[in-house]
Every structure is written in structure tokens, then in C-alpha cells.
Enzyme design. Structure first.
Site, PDB file in Angstrom:
ATOM      1  N   ASN A   1       8.722  -3.104   8.742  1.00 47.09           N
ATOM      2  CA  ASN A   1       7.337  -2.933   8.748  1.00 47.09           C
ATOM      3  C   ASN A   1       6.843  -4.487   9.372  1.00 47.09           C
ATOM      4  O   ASN A   1       6.848  -5.480   8.743  1.00 47.09           O
ATOM      5  CB  ASN A   1       6.723  -2.785   7.496  1.00 47.09           C
ATOM      6  CG  ASN A   1       4.861  -2.871   7.679  1.00 47.09           C
ATOM      7  OD1 ASN A   1       4.702  -3.726   8.469  1.00 47.09           O
ATOM      8  ND2 ASN A   1       4.551  -1.829   6.674  1.00 47.09           N
TER       9      ASN A   1
ATOM     10  N   ASP B   1       8.245  -3.806  -1.890  1.00 49.93           N
ATOM     11  CA  ASP B   1       7.781  -2.583  -1.815  1.00 49.93           C
ATOM     12  C   ASP B   1       6.441  -2.404  -2.138  1.00 49.93           C
ATOM     13  O   ASP B   1       5.880  -3.172  -3.195  1.00 49.93           O
ATOM     14  CB  ASP B   1       8.646  -1.432  -2.747  1.00 49.93           C
ATOM     15  CG  ASP B   1       8.525  -0.020  -2.042  1.00 49.93           C
ATOM     16  OD1 ASP B   1       8.943   0.183  -0.967  1.00 49.93           O
ATOM     17  OD2 ASP B   1       8.286   0.873  -3.121  1.00 49.93           O
TER      18      ASP B   1
ATOM     19  N   ARG C   1       0.731  -9.027  -1.994  1.00 48.93           N
ATOM     20  CA  ARG C   1       1.918  -9.635  -1.052  1.00 48.93           C
ATOM     21  C   ARG C   1       2.040 -11.147  -1.359  1.00 48.93           C
ATOM     22  O   ARG C   1       3.013 -11.804  -1.905  1.00 48.93           O
ATOM     23  CB  ARG C   1       1.986  -9.250   0.252  1.00 48.93           C
ATOM     24  CG  ARG C   1       3.261  -9.844   0.910  1.00 48.93           C
ATOM     25  CD  ARG C   1       3.627  -9.052   2.327  1.00 48.93           C
ATOM     26  NE  ARG C   1       3.831  -7.588   1.956  1.00 48.93           N
ATOM     27  CZ  ARG C   1       2.952  -6.859   2.429  1.00 48.93           C
ATOM     28  NH1 ARG C   1       1.621  -7.310   3.100  1.00 48.93           N
ATOM     29  NH2 ARG C   1       2.908  -5.493   2.017  1.00 48.93           N
TER      30      ARG C   1
HETATM   31  P1  ITT Z   1       9.492  -1.236   4.719  1.00 45.87           P
HETATM   32  O1  ITT Z   1      10.057  -0.238   3.710  1.00 45.87           O
HETATM   33  O2  ITT Z   1      10.468  -1.194   5.708  1.00 45.87           O
HETATM   34  O3  ITT Z   1       9.155  -2.538   4.207  1.00 45.87           O
HETATM   35  P2  ITT Z   1       7.069   0.453   4.810  1.00 45.87           P
HETATM   36  O4  ITT Z   1       5.911   0.364   5.637  1.00 45.87           O
HETATM   37  O5  ITT Z   1       7.794   1.658   4.578  1.00 45.87           O
HETATM   38  O6  ITT Z   1       8.128  -0.813   5.379  1.00 45.87           O
HETATM   39  P3  ITT Z   1       6.208   0.201   1.895  1.00 45.87           P
HETATM   40  O7  ITT Z   1       6.942   1.642   1.575  1.00 45.87           O
HETATM   41  O8  ITT Z   1       6.109  -0.751   0.851  1.00 45.87           O
HETATM   42  O9  ITT Z   1       6.698  -0.264   3.349  1.00 45.87           O
HETATM   43  O10 ITT Z   1       4.813   0.475   2.220  1.00 45.87           O
HETATM   44  C1  ITT Z   1       4.010   1.515   1.671  1.00 45.87           C
HETATM   45  C2  ITT Z   1       2.769   1.821   2.416  1.00 45.87           C
HETATM   46  O11 ITT Z   1       1.642   0.857   2.234  1.00 45.87           O
HETATM   47  C3  ITT Z   1       2.946   1.708   4.160  1.00 45.87           C
HETATM   48  O12 ITT Z   1       2.080   2.755   4.631  1.00 45.87           O
HETATM   49  C4  ITT Z   1       1.987   0.138   4.421  1.00 45.87           C
HETATM   50  O13 ITT Z   1       1.773  -0.011   5.686  1.00 45.87           O
HETATM   51  C5  ITT Z   1       1.111   0.320   3.356  1.00 45.87           C
HETATM   52  N1  ITT Z   1       0.937  -1.259   2.885  1.00 45.87           N
HETATM   53  C6  ITT Z   1       1.949  -2.052   2.468  1.00 45.87           C
HETATM   54  N2  ITT Z   1       1.430  -3.237   2.506  1.00 45.87           N
HETATM   55  C7  ITT Z   1       0.002  -3.139   2.914  1.00 45.87           C
HETATM   56  C8  ITT Z   1      -0.864  -4.151   3.143  1.00 45.87           C
HETATM   57  O14 ITT Z   1      -0.557  -5.340   2.850  1.00 45.87           O
HETATM   58  N3  ITT Z   1      -2.123  -3.659   3.472  1.00 45.87           N
HETATM   59  C9  ITT Z   1      -2.221  -2.506   3.660  1.00 45.87           C
HETATM   60  N4  ITT Z   1      -1.512  -1.177   3.537  1.00 45.87           N
HETATM   61  C10 ITT Z   1      -0.109  -1.914   3.268  1.00 45.87           C
END
Ligand code: ITT
Length: 202
Positions: A9, A69, A180
Site C-alpha cells: 500500500n 496491519d 500509524r
Molecule cells: P498491505 O497489507 O500491503 O500493507 P493493505 O491496504 O491491504 O496493504 P491493511 O490490510 O492493513 O493494508 O489495510 C486495511 C484497509 O484500511 C485498507 O483498505 C487501507 O487502505 C485502510 N487503511 C489503512 N490505513 C489507513 C489510514 O491511515 N487511513 C485510511 N485508511 C487506511
């Protein structure tokens, strides 16, 4: 010391690099390892999935790996989507699809009934250490999108102390109050101790 940021991401990757930028370490990303594709996240908790990602990247690169995560926990939805946040509206859901589904699920609820929080677990895996930290930020889900910064659910996540959504904050501002930012600053404390111990032994 080198650390691989174990995420695909780009929004996260950028924030992680900004928050850790002051440390005396070289940060690599999965863009440096294009052979590493999507990593399945079958766990029932953020902690399990964070460790699955960090352990996979450590195993494939042989380098210390740091994974994040994150979940959005909405009280009116009994804490969902939580660990399922990335695929909330389906397997190939975009950020916009997920925001729309959330707005439609909460349709008609007053602001006081739209409380939510972002929770991040970061997991760090090396040859001789496995550690994790957590960060949480409380907010409210708006009834429309606002702002065009950030990523994911940021345009609908309203942060009352600054009276803005996360998508309306400057990057530095978001990192200073976000889930984060908190999880990674806790991790920095652990890493700085480790770096100090190693340098005092040499
Ligand atoms: P990785 O597993 O490759 O790290 P991912 O996008 O799948 O990427 P997650 O499972 O941790 O990561 O993310 C869960 C969801 O929450 C995903 O749709 C993210 O974009 C969203 N998310 C994570 N951090 C966020 C933030 O700081 N602000 C808004 N949305 C967030």
C-alpha cells in the site's frame, strides 16, 4: 541496518517512511523486491496478519521486516470492518468502494452514533527478535466524503480535536496524531534502544 517495509500500500509506505525517516537506518520497500507479490492475510486479528506479513518478507529477503496491519472499527457495526477493512465491499474493492459502502451502512445515523477508531498493529521480525506495538485514534464517520489527501477511509474519518477529516490534514499533521504514527513511534522507542545496545557492544 536495513529494514524492509512489508506493505504494497503506497499510502502506508510513504507514511511509514516519513515517520521513521529520522532513524539511522536504510529503509527498503517491496518495490525493491518486485518478486514478492500479494501476501495473503488469513488471520483473525490485526496482530496475526501483521506478523504473517513481516515473517513472510523476512523469510523471502533475509532482512529485518516491518509490517503494518490496520483496521477501522465502527461501533455501530460492532467493530466491523476491523481486520476485514481492505476488502469491506468485496475482493477487489477500491478505497472509494469501501467508503461508499460504509456511508450506505451508516445512512440515517446521527453523528453521535457514528463513533469509530483506526487501530494499527506493527510487527517487526528479525533473525533474533519478534516484537509488536499498537496505535489507536478515535474519531467519527462523517455522512459524506471530505478532503482529498491521505488514502483509504481518510475522507470519511473525522478527527474532532482538529475538526477535520484525515483527508483534510497535512501529511505531517496526520502522522502526528494517527494510529500509524502512534504505533510507529512506540516501535521507534524499541528500535532506538536496540541500536544503542548494539553500538555500545562494538
Ligand atoms: P498491505 O497489507 O500491503 O500493507 P493493505 O491496504 O491491504 O496493504 P491493511 O490490510 O492493513 O493494508 O489495510 C486495511 C484497509 O484500511 C485498507 O483498505 C487501507 O487502505 C485502510 N487503511 C489503512 N490505513 C489507513 C489510514 O491511515 N487511513 C485510511 N485508511 C487506511
Amino acid at each position: 541496518m536495513q529494514i524492509v517495509l512489508a506493505t504494497h500500500n503506497r499510502g502506508k509506505m510513504q507514511e511509514m517512511a516519513d515517520i521513521l525517516g529520522h532513524l539511522p537506518i536504510k529503509l527498503l520497500t517491496l518495490e525493491d523486491f518486485p518478486e514478492i507479490g500479494d501476501i495473503p492475510e488469513p488471520g483473525d486479528t490485526l496482530k496475526e496478519n501483521a506478523f504473517i506479513k513481516a515473517e513472510t518478507v523476512y523469510r523471502l529477503t533475509g532482512l529485518p521486516a516491518l509490517a503494518d496491519d490496520t483496521g477501522l472499527e465502527v461501533d455501530a457495526l460492532n467493530g466491523e470492518p476491523g481486520v476485514h477493512s481492505s476488502r469491506y465491499s468485496g475482493e477487489n474493492a477500491t478505497f472509494d468502494d469501501n467508503c461508499r459502502k460504509m456511508l450506505s451502512e451508516l445512512d440515517g445515523l446521527s453523528l453521535t452514533d457514528r463513533t469509530a477508531r483506526f487501530r494499527t498493529v506493527v510487527a517487526f521480525v528479525t533473525a533474533d527478535e519478534k516484537t509488536w506495538t499498537e496505535g489507536v485514534v478515535e474519531g467519527t464517520i462523517l455522512d459524506h466524503k471530505k478532503g482529498d489527501g491521505g488514502f483509504g477511509y481518510d475522507p470519511i474519518f473525522y478527527y474532532p480535536p482538529l475538526q477535520k477529516t484525515f483527508a483534510e490534514l497535512e501529511k505531517v499533521e496526520k502522522n502526528s496524531v494517527s494510529h500509524r504514527g502512534k504505533a510507529l513511534r512506540n516501535f521507534c522507542g524499541i528500535l532506538e534502544k536496540r541500536i544503542n545496545i548494539n553500538s555500545s557492544q562494538t
